[in-house]
Design an enzyme around this catalytic site. Sequence first.
Site, short mmCIF file in Angstrom:
data_model
loop_
_atom_site.label_atom_id
_atom_site.label_comp_id
_atom_site.label_asym_id
_atom_site.label_seq_id
_atom_site.Cartn_x
_atom_site.Cartn_y
_atom_site.Cartn_z
CB THR A 191 -1.04 0.20 1.56
OG1 THR A 191 -0.08 0.13 2.60
CG2 THR A 191 -2.05 -0.98 1.40
CB SER A 223 -2.02 8.82 3.56
OG SER A 223 -1.06 8.08 3.24
CG MET A 232 -4.78 6.25 -3.77
SD MET A 232 -6.25 6.79 -2.73
CE MET A 232 -5.35 7.86 -2.11
CG HIS A 233 -2.46 3.18 3.04
ND1 HIS A 233 -1.46 2.27 2.72
CD2 HIS A 233 -2.50 4.55 3.25
CE1 HIS A 233 -0.14 3.53 3.11
NE2 HIS A 233 -1.31 4.72 3.24
CG ASP A 234 -8.62 1.37 3.28
OD1 ASP A 234 -7.63 0.60 4.40
OD2 ASP A 234 -9.25 2.72 4.19
#
Length: 304
Positions: A191, A223, A232-234
């Site tokens: 991520t 972030s 865009m972690h999720d």
Amino acid sequence: MRLPIFLDTDPGIDDAVAIAAAIFAPELDLQLMTTVAGNVSVEKTTRNALQLLHFWNAEIPLAQGAAVPLVRAPRDAASVHGESGMAGYDFVEHNRKPIGIPAFLAIRDALMRAPEPVTLVAIGPLTNIALLLSQCPECKPYIRRLVIMGGSSGRGNCTPNAEFNIAADPEAAACVFRSGIEIVMCGLDVTNQAILTPDYLATLPELNRTGKMLHALFSHYRSGSMQSGLRMHDLCAIAWLVRPDLFTLKPCFVAVETQGEFTSGTTVVDIDGCLGKPANVKVALDLDVKGFQQWVAEVLALAS
């Protein structure tokens, strides 16, 4: 055939992008959403999720979930997402409400009704999933797999070693990782690579109404930055469902540290098999960044 999924989330600005992809990716059939305390309180994550469903006119049932971790005090990420979790855009008022049962029971009921096993996607703390697996073990055969955004094989993002979603409820994560269900872990290893570039971010206001909304939210997201790029972690958990070819996975034994003074919430990822324990998680370790960015552009173009 579209893949049926249930999404457990804590919106959260990058959650909003993941929800858009879950709704508009033609390969996916989002059938249920549930909320959990994480980035902000569960009351706020529920409000934010309902706002997003109304924005996209998506008739998807939503259940409110756990307000606190299993055994410890809650923590949040308001410093990253703002006090409301989704500041920056004025959503239209609506009268949508969550369905009247707790999230883990809503997941149980929907699993038991489903004609085939369903993929669960969890992009917040794992409290609801742990409650489901511990209180309703009869549901396990109806879960195709669990795909999570959480964890790391190395450095953390809220402590030196721990990633936020796991650190927010380590006992829940430990319960889930011990459960025996198939788990795919999209953690910080991938991520932190999943960056939307400043050049692409600048095009969002002209893309469509979703682009305008996300651009407004991104101005409050911490972030990364609009100048250096945003992580865009999720979204990685959704991307893996649609484009698993973009990810390099390795089966590993993974445990969650719940006791350490400095290491609580750490995912102990035994990449080299030092512990001699059987693998229980497929861990994403690398990402085709260009391919990911191209896929994001394609799916957000559909989010009208």
